[in-house]
Design an enzyme around this catalytic site. Structure first.
Site, PDB file in Angstrom:
ATOM      1  N   SER B 145       0.836  -1.192   0.000  1.00  0.00           N
ATOM      2  CA  SER B 145       0.000   0.000   0.000  1.00  0.00           C
ATOM      3  C   SER B 145       0.877   1.249   0.000  1.00  0.00           C
ATOM      4  O   SER B 145       1.668   1.438  -0.929  1.00  0.00           O
ATOM      5  CB  SER B 145      -0.958  -0.059   1.193  1.00  0.00           C
ATOM      6  OG  SER B 145      -2.014   0.862   1.024  1.00  0.00           O
ATOM      7  N   ASP B 221      -9.742  -5.641  -3.914  1.00  0.00           N
ATOM      8  CA  ASP B 221      -9.179  -4.669  -2.975  1.00  0.00           C
ATOM      9  C   ASP B 221     -10.172  -3.521  -2.802  1.00  0.00           C
ATOM     10  O   ASP B 221     -10.583  -2.896  -3.780  1.00  0.00           O
ATOM     11  CB  ASP B 221      -7.854  -4.156  -3.551  1.00  0.00           C
ATOM     12  CG  ASP B 221      -7.046  -3.352  -2.559  1.00  0.00           C
ATOM     13  OD1 ASP B 221      -7.635  -2.507  -1.865  1.00  0.00           O
ATOM     14  OD2 ASP B 221      -5.826  -3.558  -2.492  1.00  0.00           O
ATOM     15  N   HIS B 253      -7.397  -6.029   0.493  1.00  0.00           N
ATOM     16  CA  HIS B 253      -6.199  -5.225   0.794  1.00  0.00           C
ATOM     17  C   HIS B 253      -5.482  -5.693   2.067  1.00  0.00           C
ATOM     18  O   HIS B 253      -4.493  -5.094   2.474  1.00  0.00           O
ATOM     19  CB  HIS B 253      -6.625  -3.759   0.955  1.00  0.00           C
ATOM     20  CG  HIS B 253      -5.514  -2.770   0.839  1.00  0.00           C
ATOM     21  ND1 HIS B 253      -4.804  -2.574  -0.327  1.00  0.00           N
ATOM     22  CD2 HIS B 253      -4.952  -1.900   1.737  1.00  0.00           C
ATOM     23  CE1 HIS B 253      -3.881  -1.641  -0.150  1.00  0.00           C
ATOM     24  NE2 HIS B 253      -3.947  -1.222   1.107  1.00  0.00           N
TER      25      HIS B 253
END
Lengths: 275, 275
Positions: B145, B221, B253
């Site tokens: 991320s 995600d 995610h």
């Protein structure tokens, strides 16, 4: 049963669920990992019982069991370690009350109304898992610390329900440890004859285990004396129980230890549950 | 450097350390996993940069990297995601300030005095790790991320320092995302020309990457649009960068996604760092 979350993981699904338990009289949360093999039909089921202070979440996030369960095709159930809630009795100590159910059915006040973890794990939750998830009739049980105690004692008390049993750093002789005597007195009362049915070292002598047992233990475990690792290893030899007791230099009591040997345990259960 | 904890894990050591950073002007905590191979001499080093709200601890406990690092013989460094402390600027939003350093050197008030994560990661901490741990000159970098953004951008800015780069669900085009524009304006000011050096999609076009890149991304995600996965995958193709961009059905995610593909990344870096 309510679904709290489901995440895809190693091709399977890691879910967290809750239900209103008749046995504990509370809402109970638990986690289940279903491996990708479950899409093709029921898979064997490994129960992982956690230690003091843990919920369903600790092992689910830190033990790394999902990778191995997906490799070998086992479901894994992560129950909570006690009933919880404002209306549930508790103690300020970390090792009594909520988070410390010790996998027994309490007979004493104020614990008896909710602390029925033995019947919950071996009965109600077992039934719920069998109804709601694609698991076969083959179940194994393992756990860490207080959960290792739970795994060993529930397997010996309910041998028809568990075809395999192992443990990570279990409390091996709680009736002779500060991790046991205090809790058994609180939950079961002062009469120590009621304790013997919840003590792995004593149960080995009283009931025994017809299969074999895998135990991993860190030699540098900071709780080695509280676990009474000495008494458990002696009882395994004394009762001539088929087993592998492995003491590992340098390893402590943490999930770093559990995760290191997690694959060995999943593989070991898979061999016995799948054949 | 202070040792906060060391636990044996997969035959190696998972440690947590702190030091007084000159660059951030704060005490910084970081974690290092040293594999068993390090007993025989220096090993290559993989940097894992974490995402928003994380400390050194999240990936250390939840990504399952140690098993793979021990298998392939890599050290893994887990830095914190920002400076921290009462005297350090912060914001009540989860995506700005402490826990959200974005791997840049802030030039704007009130962030500039401490938020110097680019120089910290690529400079000071790199030097400290090289001095204090048995790591070789071969370093790879990955992250998740915001940390995937950090890995891609630091690799392209400091190609002499990193021989391999990969990312899990990276923020791929922060200059065109709500995960980026707000933070770049706060840390770097309103002039967007200063942002381009911290945007993977733009850096691919401006500087490029001479090696290859591995990206894993969950198709389910929940932050797919904030990550601007579309812009990054397009830039990789447009710039003819050697890469594998893998979009995985059903994955979100979470660390369940990261842990599922962690072995692939460690193996991939090991091939490039060990040969």
């Amino acid at each position: 049963m309510k679904t709290l979350s489901e995440n895809k993981c190693f091709g399977g699904v890691q879910g967290v669920y809750s239900h209103d338990s008749r046995v504990t009289g509370t809402e109970m949360t638990f986690a289940v990992f279903m491996p990708p093999q479950a899409e093709d039909g029921p898979v064997p089921c490994l129960w992982y019982l956690s230690g003091l202070t843990c919920t369903h979440e600790n092992a689910m996030t830190k033990a790394g069991l999902q990778a191995h369960a997906a490799e070998f095709g086992l479901a894994v159930v992560f129950p909570d370690t006690s009933p919880r809630g404002e209306s549930v009795a508790n103690d300020e100590a970390y090792d009594l009350g909520q988070g410390a159910g010790f996998y027994v059915n309490a007979t004493e006040c104020p614990w008896a109304p909710h602390f029925q973890m033995e019947s919950y794990i071996a009965g109600e939750l077992r039934d719920l898992i069998s109804e709601q998830f694609a698991v076969s009739v083959y179940h194994g049980i393992t756990g860490h610390s207080m959960g290792g105690h739970g795994a060993l004692t529930l397997a010996m008390k309910y041998p028809g329900q568990y075809q395999s049993v192992s443990a990570f750093a279990p409390i091996g002789h709680p009736a002779a440890s500060e991790w046991g005597r205090k809790q058994f007195e609180a939950y079961l009362g002062k009469d120590e004859t009621a304790w013997a049915g919840h003590d792995a070292a004593l149960l080995l002598k009283e009931k025994g285990w017809a299969g074999d047992i895998l135990i991993d233990q860190g030699a540098d475990d900071q709780f080695l004396e509280l676990l009474r690792a000495d008494a458990l290893s002696a009882a395994l030899v004394e009762t001539k129980t088929s087993h592998a007791y492995r003491l590992h230099h340098g390893y402590d009591h943490s999930y770093y230890f559990v995760s290191t040997f997690a694959r060995d345990h999943v593989s070991w259960h898979a061999e016995r549950l799948i054949g």
